[in-house]
Design an enzyme around this catalytic site. Structure first.
Site, PDB file in Angstrom:
ATOM      1  N   SER A   1       0.752  -1.269  -0.029  1.00  0.00           N
ATOM      2  CA  SER A   1       0.015  -0.072   0.040  1.00  0.00           C
ATOM      3  C   SER A   1       0.983   1.289   0.087  1.00  0.00           C
ATOM      4  O   SER A   1       0.646   2.055  -0.797  1.00  0.00           O
ATOM      5  CB  SER A   1      -0.939   0.059   1.325  1.00  0.00           C
ATOM      6  OG  SER A   1      -1.878  -1.064   1.107  1.00  0.00           O
TER       7      SER A   1
ATOM      8  N   PHE B   1      -2.526  10.507  -0.349  1.00  0.00           N
ATOM      9  CA  PHE B   1      -3.424  10.961  -1.317  1.00  0.00           C
ATOM     10  C   PHE B   1      -4.565  11.151  -0.716  1.00  0.00           C
ATOM     11  O   PHE B   1      -5.349  10.005  -0.012  1.00  0.00           O
ATOM     12  CB  PHE B   1      -3.609   9.683  -2.250  1.00  0.00           C
ATOM     13  CG  PHE B   1      -4.666   9.810  -3.412  1.00  0.00           C
ATOM     14  CD1 PHE B   1      -4.463  10.396  -4.584  1.00  0.00           C
ATOM     15  CD2 PHE B   1      -6.027   9.112  -2.977  1.00  0.00           C
ATOM     16  CE1 PHE B   1      -5.344  10.557  -5.625  1.00  0.00           C
ATOM     17  CE2 PHE B   1      -6.782   9.209  -4.159  1.00  0.00           C
ATOM     18  CZ  PHE B   1      -6.556   9.826  -5.244  1.00  0.00           C
TER      19      PHE B   1
ATOM     20  N   GLU C   1     -13.407  11.209   2.380  1.00  0.00           N
ATOM     21  CA  GLU C   1     -14.012  12.157   3.562  1.00  0.00           C
ATOM     22  C   GLU C   1     -15.035  11.296   4.402  1.00  0.00           C
ATOM     23  O   GLU C   1     -15.383  10.155   4.120  1.00  0.00           O
ATOM     24  CB  GLU C   1     -14.593  13.283   2.962  1.00  0.00           C
ATOM     25  CG  GLU C   1     -13.689  14.088   1.827  1.00  0.00           C
ATOM     26  CD  GLU C   1     -14.401  15.390   1.583  1.00  0.00           C
ATOM     27  OE1 GLU C   1     -15.698  15.594   2.018  1.00  0.00           O
ATOM     28  OE2 GLU C   1     -13.609  16.288   1.099  1.00  0.00           O
TER      29      GLU C   1
ATOM     30  N   HIS D   1     -18.161  10.987   2.741  1.00  0.00           N
ATOM     31  CA  HIS D   1     -17.830  10.710   1.201  1.00  0.00           C
ATOM     32  C   HIS D   1     -16.940   9.570   0.734  1.00  0.00           C
ATOM     33  O   HIS D   1     -15.870  10.099   0.742  1.00  0.00           O
ATOM     34  CB  HIS D   1     -17.897  11.920   0.289  1.00  0.00           C
ATOM     35  CG  HIS D   1     -19.006  12.854   0.458  1.00  0.00           C
ATOM     36  ND1 HIS D   1     -18.980  13.866   1.569  1.00  0.00           N
ATOM     37  CD2 HIS D   1     -20.215  13.020   0.015  1.00  0.00           C
ATOM     38  CE1 HIS D   1     -20.001  14.591   1.521  1.00  0.00           C
ATOM     39  NE2 HIS D   1     -20.707  13.938   0.707  1.00  0.00           N
TER      40      HIS D   1
ATOM     41  N   GLY E   1      -4.839 -25.568  10.585  1.00  0.00           N
ATOM     42  CA  GLY E   1      -5.279 -25.713  11.953  1.00  0.00           C
ATOM     43  C   GLY E   1      -5.343 -24.743  13.082  1.00  0.00           C
ATOM     44  O   GLY E   1      -5.267 -23.754  12.373  1.00  0.00           O
TER      45      GLY E   1
ATOM     46  N   GLU F   1      -9.749   1.619  -2.461  1.00  0.00           N
ATOM     47  CA  GLU F   1      -9.742   1.856  -4.064  1.00  0.00           C
ATOM     48  C   GLU F   1     -11.031   1.206  -4.780  1.00  0.00           C
ATOM     49  O   GLU F   1     -10.720   0.759  -5.777  1.00  0.00           O
ATOM     50  CB  GLU F   1      -8.448   1.242  -4.569  1.00  0.00           C
ATOM     51  CG  GLU F   1      -7.260   1.419  -3.696  1.00  0.00           C
ATOM     52  CD  GLU F   1      -6.564   2.635  -4.441  1.00  0.00           C
ATOM     53  OE1 GLU F   1      -6.843   2.956  -5.598  1.00  0.00           O
ATOM     54  OE2 GLU F   1      -5.592   3.079  -3.903  1.00  0.00           O
TER      55      GLU F   1
HETATM   56  C1  LIG Z   1      -6.832   0.812   5.430  1.00  0.00           C
HETATM   57  C2  LIG Z   1      -7.398   1.691   4.611  1.00  0.00           C
HETATM   58  C3  LIG Z   1      -6.574   2.724   3.810  1.00  0.00           C
HETATM   59  C4  LIG Z   1      -7.338   3.538   2.794  1.00  0.00           C
HETATM   60  N1  LIG Z   1      -6.348   4.409   2.376  1.00  0.00           N
HETATM   61  C5  LIG Z   1      -6.870   5.587   1.573  1.00  0.00           C
HETATM   62  C6  LIG Z   1      -6.121   6.528   1.055  1.00  0.00           C
HETATM   63  O1  LIG Z   1      -4.878   6.563   1.047  1.00  0.00           O
HETATM   64  N2  LIG Z   1      -6.681   7.610   0.283  1.00  0.00           N
HETATM   65  C7  LIG Z   1      -8.314   7.818   0.260  1.00  0.00           C
HETATM   66  O2  LIG Z   1      -8.587   8.557  -0.384  1.00  0.00           O
HETATM   67  N3  LIG Z   1      -8.923   6.671   0.582  1.00  0.00           N
HETATM   68  C8  LIG Z   1      -8.431   5.842   1.562  1.00  0.00           C
HETATM   69  N4  LIG Z   1      -9.305   4.690   1.802  1.00  0.00           N
HETATM   70  C9  LIG Z   1     -10.645   4.977   1.785  1.00  0.00           C
HETATM   71  C10 LIG Z   1     -11.330   3.991   1.043  1.00  0.00           C
HETATM   72  O3  LIG Z   1     -11.162   4.327  -0.234  1.00  0.00           O
HETATM   73  C11 LIG Z   1     -12.725   3.882   1.236  1.00  0.00           C
HETATM   74  O4  LIG Z   1     -12.732   3.253   2.610  1.00  0.00           O
HETATM   75  C12 LIG Z   1     -13.864   3.242   0.369  1.00  0.00           C
HETATM   76  O5  LIG Z   1     -13.858   4.083  -0.746  1.00  0.00           O
HETATM   77  C13 LIG Z   1     -14.930   2.913   0.686  1.00  0.00           C
HETATM   78  O6  LIG Z   1     -15.793   4.144   1.331  1.00  0.00           O
HETATM   79  P1  LIG Z   1     -16.379   4.062   2.701  1.00  0.00           P
HETATM   80  O7  LIG Z   1     -15.348   3.318   3.593  1.00  0.00           O
HETATM   81  O8  LIG Z   1     -16.807   5.364   3.154  1.00  0.00           O
HETATM   82  O9  LIG Z   1     -17.655   3.231   2.554  1.00  0.00           O
HETATM   83  P2  LIG Z   1     -19.123   3.541   1.985  1.00  0.00           P
HETATM   84  O10 LIG Z   1     -18.855   4.532   0.695  1.00  0.00           O
HETATM   85  O11 LIG Z   1     -19.810   4.078   3.213  1.00  0.00           O
HETATM   86  O12 LIG Z   1     -19.515   2.101   1.661  1.00  0.00           O
HETATM   87  C14 LIG Z   1     -20.269   1.426   2.819  1.00  0.00           C
HETATM   88  C15 LIG Z   1     -20.951   0.061   2.022  1.00  0.00           C
HETATM   89  O13 LIG Z   1     -21.997   0.256   1.167  1.00  0.00           O
HETATM   90  C16 LIG Z   1     -21.683   0.146   0.002  1.00  0.00           C
HETATM   91  N5  LIG Z   1     -22.121   0.982  -1.089  1.00  0.00           N
HETATM   92  C17 LIG Z   1     -21.891   2.309  -1.073  1.00  0.00           C
HETATM   93  N6  LIG Z   1     -22.439   2.700  -2.327  1.00  0.00           N
HETATM   94  C18 LIG Z   1     -23.206   1.907  -3.021  1.00  0.00           C
HETATM   95  C19 LIG Z   1     -24.023   1.702  -3.985  1.00  0.00           C
HETATM   96  N7  LIG Z   1     -24.222   2.923  -4.787  1.00  0.00           N
HETATM   97  N8  LIG Z   1     -24.581   0.477  -4.481  1.00  0.00           N
HETATM   98  C20 LIG Z   1     -24.278  -0.396  -3.549  1.00  0.00           C
HETATM   99  N9  LIG Z   1     -23.750  -0.502  -2.494  1.00  0.00           N
HETATM  100  C21 LIG Z   1     -22.995   0.574  -2.112  1.00  0.00           C
HETATM  101  C22 LIG Z   1     -20.105  -0.303  -0.302  1.00  0.00           C
HETATM  102  O14 LIG Z   1     -19.929  -1.208  -1.375  1.00  0.00           O
HETATM  103  C23 LIG Z   1     -19.748  -0.779   1.246  1.00  0.00           C
HETATM  104  O15 LIG Z   1     -20.003  -1.984   1.256  1.00  0.00           O
HETATM  105  C24 LIG Z   1      -8.493   3.719   2.779  1.00  0.00           C
HETATM  106  C25 LIG Z   1      -9.482   2.641   3.490  1.00  0.00           C
HETATM  107  C26 LIG Z   1      -8.866   1.612   4.337  1.00  0.00           C
HETATM  108  C27 LIG Z   1      -9.931   0.855   5.216  1.00  0.00           C
END
Ligand SMILES: Cc1cc2nc3c(=O)[nH]c(=O)nc-3n(C[C@H](O)[C@H](O)[C@H](O)COP(=O)(O)OP(=O)(O)OC[C@H]3O[C@@H](n4cnc5c(N)ncnc54)[C@H](O)[C@@H]3O)c2cc1C
Length: 393
Positions: free
Chosen positions: A99, A137, A141, A144, A348, A372
């Protein structure tokens, strides 16, 4: 206690024959580095939930930071096959270390190279390639995630600089990054990219704790409280969501290769264990149920290897579509998580310990399947691509 890494990569369909000598040399040097530098220490760092910062220098030396960036800016000028192979080998060691390399190369160096001015490229890229500067990067939010277009982080024009306000969350490398590529809306609501530097007043990067996944990777927030960002730090050559999505395409491509590395490590560990562990008077590998698990694992790995090899070929020719990359990312992570789960059972009780890498890979992959673009979103991208109907907006 330092562990000996006995990894031998599976190549059931003799796919090495599809690689050039240069690709194989690159792979050998990265594999060697992972065996010597990552495997002996990674479990301890994961247990401590600490990023092994001392590995940054070595990552730079093996060319993991911006392998495809042109040599004139300090990159290695390699093709996408080489980039994929490097990510696969690093993630074979640990998804968190991959990562860090993905973020630096695909999410920080790529946007500066693709969207930055000549001055920005000369100022930042060589130092990012050498690891002298580390980046992160900021797209996601608190409110979002899957829908980054809804972001509220914003910039206002204030003469020779912008005033940046807002917050980003889940940002890999943020706690130690020197610079951040930040995506924010301008006064017209257009998404723009900015290079924000540590030390700018009002910019802080609190670390996120309590993770059960990617424990050897540092994750944090980016908080902007009236940060003055010079206009020279705006990426001039892109606006709109296509800016961050272009970066994500690069990183997702690397993950498609990387997650297969984690799968291959789990398979290799389970195969070796099945030959050594004796129950009922014979190695457990002699029982049909264990053979079924191994046979299914190697079948999925082989299909995944073919998919990413073809994707690399298309990407080298500039023909890989975002939807094809989504499919490969989704497929690799899914098979990796399933293989990790089956491999863990094959060990196991030993499977839950840090004596073996499987449980760590399994927990790491829970992040890889989410970041991603979540598993659901990538499925919907494929659905949209084949039907022409967008089901996620
Ligand atoms: C360890 C880690 C490192 C990360 N590093 C970065 C980084 O360096 N930079 C960065 O910008 N981000 C980073 N992220 C953020 C990551 O990209 C987001 O967590 C991801 O895009 C999902 O967003 P969310 O967690 O807000 O989930 P949400 O968008 O709230 O989604 C929650 C659930 O709803 C589902 N869902 C959402 N919309 C829909 C739809 N339209 N239809 C059906 N299902 C839907 C999703 O599939 C998910 O199962 C990181 C995340 C983690 C866990």
């Amino acid at each position: 206690m330092a562990k000996t890494d006995l990894y031998e990569a599976p190549d059931y369909y003799l796919l090495d024959e599809l690689l050039s000598e240069e690709h194989k040399l690159i792979r050998a040097s990265v594999r060697d580095w992972v065996k010597k530098e990552v495997s002996p220490v990674i479990e301890d760092y994961a247990q401590k939930a600490e990023f092994p910062k001392h590995l940054l220098k070595g990552l730079a030396e093996i060319g993991a930071f911006g392998p495809t960036i042109p040599v004139e800016y300090g990159g290695a000028g390699l093709d996408y096959m080489a980039y994929g192979i490097i990510m696969q080998e690093i993630e074979r060691g640990d998804s968190g270390i991959r990562s860090t390399a993905s973020v630096q190369g695909s999410l920080v160096m790529f946007p500066i190279n693709a969207y930055g001015s000549e001055e920005q490229k000369h100022k930042y890229l060589p130092k990012l390639a050498s690891g002298e500067l580390m980046g992160c990067f900021g797209l996601t939010e608190p409110d979002h995630g899957s829908n980054p277009g809804g972001m509220v982080t914003n910039i206002k024009d204030a003469g020779d600089h912008y005033i940046l306000n807002g917050a980003k969350m889940w940002i890999s490398n943020s706690p130690f990054a020197d610079i951040a590529i930040v995506w924010a809306k301008d006064e017209e609501g257009k998404i723009r990219g900015l290079i924000v530097e540590r030390g700018m007043e009002g910019f802080t990067t609190p670390e996120t704790h309590n993770k059960w996944s990617l424990r050897a990777s540092a994750t944090g927030e980016l908080v902007f409280d009236n940060v003055k960002v010079p206009k020279a730090n705006l990426l001039p050559n892109v606006s709109g969501l296509k800016g961050p999505l272009g970066c994500l395409n690069q990183a997702r491509y690397g993950i498609a290769w990387g997650a297969l590395g984690a799968a291959m490590d789990c398979y290799d560990t389970a195969l070796r264990y099945s030959k050594e562990r004796v129950q009922f008077g014979r190695p457990i590998g002699g029982f049909q149920l264990q053979q079924k698990k191994l046979a299914e694992m190697i079948t999925e790995i082989t299909k995944g290897q073919l998919l990413v090899w073809r994707l690399a070929t298309l990407k080298n020719e500039g023909r890989a579509t975002a939807a094809q990359i989504s499919m490969a990312k989704r497929n690799s992570v899914e098979i990796a998580i399933n293989i990790a789960r089956e491999a863990r059972q094959m060990l196991g009780g030993m499977g839950i310990t840090g004596e073996y890498p499987i449980m760590r890979h399994m927990m790491n992959l829970e992040s890889v399947i989410t970041y991603e673009g979540t598993h659901d979103i990538h499925l919907l991208i494929t659905g949209m691509d084949v039907t022409g109907e967008n089901a996620f907006k």
